[in-house]
Every structure is written in structure tokens, then in C-alpha cells.
Scaffold this active site. Structure first.
Site, mmCIF file in Angstrom:
data_model
loop_
_atom_site.group_PDB
_atom_site.id
_atom_site.type_symbol
_atom_site.label_atom_id
_atom_site.label_comp_id
_atom_site.label_asym_id
_atom_site.label_seq_id
_atom_site.Cartn_x
_atom_site.Cartn_y
_atom_site.Cartn_z
ATOM 1 C CG ASP A 273 -1.674 1.287 1.438
ATOM 2 O OD1 ASP A 273 -2.061 1.588 2.595
ATOM 3 O OD2 ASP A 273 -1.860 2.004 0.429
ATOM 4 C CG ASN B 121 -3.107 5.231 -1.022
ATOM 5 O OD1 ASN B 121 -3.141 4.226 -0.304
ATOM 6 N ND2 ASN B 121 -3.998 5.479 -1.975
ATOM 7 C CG ASP C 109 -5.878 3.075 0.597
ATOM 8 O OD1 ASP C 109 -6.516 3.187 -0.472
ATOM 9 O OD2 ASP C 109 -4.961 2.227 0.758
ATOM 10 C CG ASP D 133 -1.393 1.577 -3.704
ATOM 11 O OD1 ASP D 133 -1.741 2.216 -2.684
ATOM 12 O OD2 ASP D 133 -0.198 1.369 -4.020
ATOM 13 C CG ASP E 107 -7.627 -12.539 -12.719
ATOM 14 O OD1 ASP E 107 -7.023 -12.915 -11.694
ATOM 15 O OD2 ASP E 107 -8.501 -13.213 -13.300
ATOM 16 C CG ASP F 146 -12.349 -15.737 -12.507
ATOM 17 O OD1 ASP F 146 -13.586 -15.601 -12.356
ATOM 18 O OD2 ASP F 146 -11.588 -16.129 -11.610
ATOM 19 C CD GLU G 193 -10.234 -20.104 -11.314
ATOM 20 O OE1 GLU G 193 -10.160 -20.237 -10.083
ATOM 21 O OE2 GLU G 193 -11.039 -19.323 -11.876
ATOM 22 C CG HIS H 54 -6.966 -15.128 -5.502
ATOM 23 N ND1 HIS H 54 -6.444 -15.748 -6.626
ATOM 24 C CD2 HIS H 54 -8.273 -14.955 -5.767
ATOM 25 C CE1 HIS H 54 -7.401 -15.901 -7.517
ATOM 26 N NE2 HIS H 54 -8.525 -15.440 -7.024
ATOM 27 C CG ASP H 55 -9.799 -18.372 -5.338
ATOM 28 O OD1 ASP H 55 -9.934 -18.592 -6.556
ATOM 29 O OD2 ASP H 55 -10.152 -17.314 -4.792
HETATM 30 O O1 TEU Z 1 -12.413 -18.902 -8.601
HETATM 31 C C1 TEU Z 1 -13.210 -19.919 -9.091
HETATM 32 C C2 TEU Z 1 -13.270 -21.014 -8.154
HETATM 33 O O2 TEU Z 1 -13.262 -22.123 -8.517
HETATM 34 C C3 TEU Z 1 -13.256 -20.657 -6.762
HETATM 35 O O3 TEU Z 1 -14.328 -19.908 -6.466
HETATM 36 C C4 TEU Z 1 -13.323 -21.846 -5.919
HETATM 37 O O4 TEU Z 1 -14.434 -22.565 -6.129
HETATM 38 C C5 TEU Z 1 -13.351 -21.442 -4.537
HETATM 39 O O5 TEU Z 1 -12.563 -20.384 -4.320
HETATM 40 C C6 TEU Z 1 -12.809 -22.537 -3.761
HETATM 41 O O6 TEU Z 1 -13.031 -22.163 -2.507
HETATM 42 C C7 TEU Z 1 -12.350 -17.754 -9.411
HETATM 43 C C8 TEU Z 1 -11.506 -16.718 -8.690
HETATM 44 O O7 TEU Z 1 -10.214 -17.225 -8.533
HETATM 45 C C9 TEU Z 1 -12.181 -16.455 -7.366
HETATM 46 O O8 TEU Z 1 -11.406 -15.598 -6.560
HETATM 47 C C10 TEU Z 1 -13.530 -15.834 -7.632
HETATM 48 O O9 TEU Z 1 -14.207 -15.691 -6.423
HETATM 49 C C11 TEU Z 1 -14.357 -16.713 -8.565
HETATM 50 O O10 TEU Z 1 -13.621 -17.218 -9.673
HETATM 51 C C12 TEU Z 1 -15.471 -15.902 -9.184
HETATM 52 O O11 TEU Z 1 -14.912 -14.934 -10.041
#
Ligand code: TEU
Length: 568
Positions: A23, A25, A27, A31, A100, A208, A268, A340-341
Site C-alpha cells: 500500500d 498511500n 489507506d 495499490d 486477470d 477466470d 482457470e 488467492h483462493d
Molecule cells: O475462482 C473460481 C473457483 O473455482 C473458486 O471460487 C473456488 O471454487 C473457490 O474459491 C474454492 O473455494 C475464481 C476466482 O479465482 C475467485 O477468486 C472468484 O471468487 C471466482 O472465480 C469468481 O470470479
């Protein structure tokens, strides 16, 4: 003459989750200028490509995966000028940048959907999936939804639009309506947007849930699954639908043709099989370069992701082995533990206590020595762990908050639900990057949008860089090895010790060079008799002092990793 191998076969990709990276700035939200300020760190780490999770204007209902304007930057992240400055700085350092692409759905605040919702006669009504209530049922009545599909974020996958009395489809949140790719105007608008970013100098796209864009047109009901009752799993009706290859080949022609060689594209694809992935990634079919498959990140889950089960190494080896063999001749694998998931791998498949450093190094070694393109998620190179979330108030992710609300409403015990969220929740991946030991880990001078993991006092980039024995230096070495040892990128893969429940072992061979890779997935010594035969060979990678005797070579210490090299 055989054409040269694509550049991305020797590349390593680093995923940045902009909200949590840096970050600039104060907040409390990361960013683009924050990323710019940290590019020298990434160049030093040696990664070749940066993948940016979404930075487009968004109501942030799903942390940016709900986009309301595809051709701008959300003010919380900066401006298009900030973006151009960052992109130029990335290229100056010899790296590339992948954006993305979230086009299975838009935000419900995107002008396309605002127009579509204006009424059945609106010009863009057919840009989305609208259906009347189920035959014989009144709009809004329980069960009147056009199909019994559940959303990935709990509840029905259909939302009623009171004004028109019709429902619209949303496989994810109700603020993420699915686009209707059957409509050629939708596809053309998306291709034009993609060309706009490529013309701006972007080097490719992470796409995605791209395998969900072709739905089974008659939208049938599905069998109600216990974990989702009263709803059915929608995936069988949207996963790799009837026109998916047609759409991806059209996209390639309309967007990538003539510049594909300089780009990287990764789709993905939740639920994709090896066989389908071979079709998607076969260069002769001109669809995508690689896919993200989910098999290995579902192995510790039962009926749902919240039904947490212990990982069995045999299952992991069987899955990776099938994907390595399945894409050996045609296609290409992506390799990842984190994004990130997903929860942090050292907490999930390693040991984030006594053996955090060794298990993080072992997991990195085993992954990066497979055949495919490795992805490093921000903080993975530091061995960052899951976070000590307490109550639901500590969570921010819509998937977690919706699941908690639904489970509590169904009478589940709050502590049981929280235990699953602490283990599998996506917020584990989203705690701020740990740059140093200061109050907010050097991430922000303000109040972070999500609390920094308190273990940043010990686990941070500044300390890791100063410690040659850190996870960071180990990852830097793995990345260097992929750039300098061709067998790592292009060698054939052969599983070894396939039936061993604690040791993951395999060889890679390219010409007269052979590598032997071993990883102990346990906190106890594990026998590896085959390794004794490599005692005289070069030890390229290790996370312990080298074994002294052939006998010692035959035993792996807790979470030990080794990579041997010999030349015939
Ligand atoms: O994720 C798709 C997806 O398969 C995930 O939602 C997964 O089912 C879940 O995270 C497992 O816990 C993509 C992106 O990576 C995710 O961040 C988004 O929330 C989702 O699509 C919708 O855009």
C-alpha cells in the site's frame, strides 16, 4: 527443424493479489504504486511473469472478481497512468505482466447489466441469462427458481428481478451475473476489450473460470447434493459446455492471432479433466497455453470444501502423476500450491510449526521440479502461514461470510464452522504481504483492510533476505535452476516409489541428464533406499546439510528435500 519451445516453458510466474501486496498511500489497501515500489524485489527473486489479480473498477463484492468497467483501474488501486508506469517498469526489468480476465460474469453494476436489467426489451437483455419462474410457480416462491442450481457462494444460483418478474443466473455472488456467451455481440465486446489491453502492452491473461462460459442450453435441474441441499451442483451443466472449444478457438483467432508467441494465457478451470486439458492446451488447437486444474487442491476435502479431511500423499502422487503423464506429449501443465483462493500450503500440506522452513522448502522443491510452469503466490516464497482468525468478525471473504451465515441458519455449531473457515478459508491467502517486522509488516502506514498475521515479526522479506538459509533464498535457487538446467523445464517425468505413503520421488530426464527428486512429507525419518544409489551424484538442491554416507543418503530426515543430478 523443430520450432523453439515457447518462452513460458522455462518461465516462473508470480501472482500478486493487489489488495494485499503493498500500500503506497496509507489507506490500508494495496495499490499499483505499491507494486511499482516492490518490483526490484521481484526482479531479484528472478520471476519472469507477474500475474495481477483484478484491479479494475469494482464494487468489490467478491474482492474485484466482480467488474463494473473492464477498461479502467479502480481508484483504490490507482489510475491508468499508474498502470502504464508500472507496466513500463515491469518490462524495463525484463519481466512480463499478465492481467486477470473475468468474463464468465460481470458486476451487476456494469453498464451492460444495468442496461440488461432495464427490462425484457432492452438492447442487452440477452447479454445475460434470464429465465421466467419455474412452470406453474409464482416468482419469488421457494423453489420457483428456473433451475435448482446452487451458487458457489451459498444459496441459489438465480436471483429474482422484481421489476420484470424474471430471474438472472449467477454461478457466484448475486452481484456477479453470468454473461451469455451464446450471444456473438457479447463475445465481440470482450474480444475488443482484450485487444485493448494487449495493445497497451499487457503480455497475456489468466482467465477466470473460463471453462464455465458455455452452458448446457436447456439448463436442466441436477440431483440435489447433501452438501448443497436444497440445491444441486451446477458444475456438471456449465463445466466445459458444448461450445467451449469453439469459443476459445474463436477468441484465439480474434485476439491472440499474430501475437500469440509473446503472450501467456492460462485458463482457470474448476472441474477440468486431464483429457479435456489436453484438448485445451494442445498448441495445434490454438486455445490456451495451460490450465489451472483443481484436483490436488480438493484432495483434503470431502463433500464440500468445508468438510476437511487429512491429505493422503498417495492421492496427491496419483493425481500429479496422472497430469504429468497426461500432458507429456500434448499440452502443458501449470504447477501451483497456492493462490488467492487456497489456504497457505505450508499450513495445509506441510508443518507451519517446528518444521515450517524445511517443509516450505520441500513443498517448493517438489512442485518446481515437476514438468510445467510453476506459479508462486505472494508470500509463498517466505513460507507465510495461515492466519490465527478467531471469530467471524475476522473474516472478509464473501464465500466464508455466506457459508457461515447459511451454516448457522441451518443450526450448525459456530465453533465447528469457524474451525473449517480457519483451515480452508480464502482469507488465509489474503492477509497482507509481510515485508518487515514493523507494526503492519511494512504493508501499510494505515490500518490494513485485513489484519496482518502476527507472525510477521519473524516471517518477513527483510529477515528472509538477510538469512541465506531462508525459504526465500531457497525459492530464488529453484527459480534460477529452472532458468539454467534445461532438464527441469523440458525433461521427461517418471514417478518413483509410487506406493510410499511418506516419500514423493520422481526422476526427470533430458538427453543424458537425469535428475532424481525426493521429498519427505512427514515429521519422521523416511527410508529412500533408491537414493543411496545417487550418493556419488551432484546434489543440486537440499534443505539439510548433505548426507555424509551412502547409508545416510538412503534415509530422508523430517520434511527433507533433495535433487540429485547425474549425466550418463
Ligand atoms: O475462482 C473460481 C473457483 O473455482 C473458486 O471460487 C473456488 O471454487 C473457490 O474459491 C474454492 O473455494 C475464481 C476466482 O479465482 C475467485 O477468486 C472468484 O471468487 C471466482 O472465480 C469468481 O470470479
Amino acid at each position: 527443424m523443430t520450432p523453439p519451445e515457447p518462452w513460458w516453458k522455462t518461465a516462473v510466474v508470480y501472482q500478486i493479489y493487489p489488495r494485499s501486496f503493498a500500500d503506497s498511500n496509507g489507506d490500508g489497501v494495496g495499490d499499483l504504486s505499491g507494486i511499482l515500489a516492490r518490483l526490484d524485489y521481484l526482479a531479484w527473486l528472478g520471476v519472469d511473469v507477474l500475474w495481477l489479480s483484478p484491479v479494475y473498477p469494482s464494487p468489490q463484492d467478491d474482492a474485484g472478481y466482480d467488474i463494473s468497467d473492464y477498461q479502467d483501474i479502480d481508484p483504490v488501486f490507482g489510475t491508468l497512468d499508474d498502470f502504464d508506469a508500472m507496466l513500463a517498469a515491469v518490462h524495463e526489468r525484463g519481466m512480463r505482466l499478465v492481467m486477470d480476465l473475468v468474463v464468465n460474469h460481470t458486476s451487476d453494476e456494469h453498464p451492460w447489466f444495468v442496461d440488461a436489467r432495464a427490462g425484457p426489451g432492452s438492447a442487452r437483455r440477452d447479454w445475460y441469462w434470464w429465465r421466467p419462474p419455474r412452470d406453474g410457480m409464482a416468482a419469488g416462491a421457494p423453489g420457483a427458481e428456473p433451475t435448482n442450481w446452487g451458487s458457489a457462494f451459498s444459496g441459489s444460483a438465480w436471483e429474482l428481478d422484481e421489476a420484470s418478474g424474471e430471474y438472472f443466473l449467477h454461478l457466484f455472488s448475486r452481484k456477479q451475473p453470468d454473461l451469455n456467451w451464446e450471444n456473438p455481440a457479447v463475445r465481440e465486446a470482450i474480444y475488443a476489450m482484450m485487444r485493448w489491453w494487449l495493445d497497451r502492452g499487457v503480455d497475456g491473461f489468466r482467465m477466470d473460470v473460463i471453462n464455465l462460459i458455455s452452458k448446457v442450453p436447456d439448463l436442466p435441474d441436477g440431483p440435489v447434493s447433501p452438501a448443497r441441499a436444497p440445491f444441486a451442483d451446477a458444475l456438471p451443466f456449465v463445466n466445459c459446455g458444448p461450445r467451449i472449444h469453439e469459443f476459445l478457438q474463436e477468441m484465439h483467432r480474434e485476439v491472440f492471432a499474430g501475437r500469440a508467441d509473446r503472450l501467456l494465457t492460462v485458463g482457470e478451470m474448476p472441474g477440468v479433466t486431464v483429457e479435456e486439458a489436453r484438448l485445451f492446451t494442445d498448441p495445434a488447437r490454438a486455445e490456451v497455453d495451460m490450465v489451472f486444474q483443481f484436483e490436488h487442491v480438493n484432495l483434503d476435502q470431502g463433500d464440500s470444501k468445508w468438510d476437511v479431511r487429512p491429505l493422503r500423499l498417495l492421492d496427491l502422487k496419483a493425481s500429479f502423476g496422472r497430469w504429468q503423464a497426461g500432458l507429456a506429449e500434448h499440452g502443458w501443465n501449470s504447477l501451483y500450491w497456492n493462490n488467492h483462493d487456497q489456504p497457505r500450503v505450508v499450513s495445509r500440506f506441510g508443518d507451519d510449526g517446528e518444521h515450517r522452513v524445511r517443509s516450505a522448502k520441500m513443498l517448493g522443491t517438489v512442485l518446481h521440479l515437476h514438468r510445467g510452469t510453476p506459479y508462486v503466490y505472494e508470500g509463498e516464497e517466505l513460507g507465510m502461514t495461515n492466519a490465527p482468525f478467531r471469530g467471524i468478525e475476522d473474516f472478509r471473504d464473501i464465500e466464508a461470510l455466506n457459508h457461515y451465515a447459511e451454516a448457522i441458519a441451518a443450526g450448525d455449531d459456530a465453533e465447528d464452522v469457524l474451525r473449517a473457515l480457519r483451515t480452508m478459508g480464502r482469507d488465509n491467502a489474503r492477509t497482507p504481504m509481510q515485508w518487515d517486522a514493523s507494526e503492519h509488516a511494512g504493508f501499510t502506514t494505515g490500518t490494513p483492510w485485513l489484519a496482518v498475521n502476527p507472525n510477521h515479526a519473524d516471517i518477513n522479506a527483510e529477515a528472509a533476505r538477510a538469512d541465506p538459509d531462508s525459504v526465500l533464498h531457497h525459492y530464488r535457487g529453484l527459480i534460477e535452476l529452472r532458468h539454467t538446467e534445461p532438464a527441469v523445464a523440458l525433461g521427461d517425468f517418471t514417478m518413483r516409489m509410487a506406493d510410499d505413503e511418506r516419500v514423493y520421488a520422481f526422476t526427470r530426464r533430458l538427453g543424458d541428464v537425469e535428475l532424481f527428486v525426493l521429498g519427505n512429507f512427514s515429521s519422521a525419518n523416511a527410508a529412500a533406499p533408491e537414493a543411496a544409489g545417487w550418493a556419488a551424484s551432484e546434489l543440486l538442491v537440499r534443505n539439510y546439510d548433505p548426507p555424509a554416507t551412502a547409508e545416510e543418503h538412503g534415509t530422508l530426515r523430517p520434511w527433507e528435500a533433495r535433487v540429485y543430478k547425474r549425466t550418463a
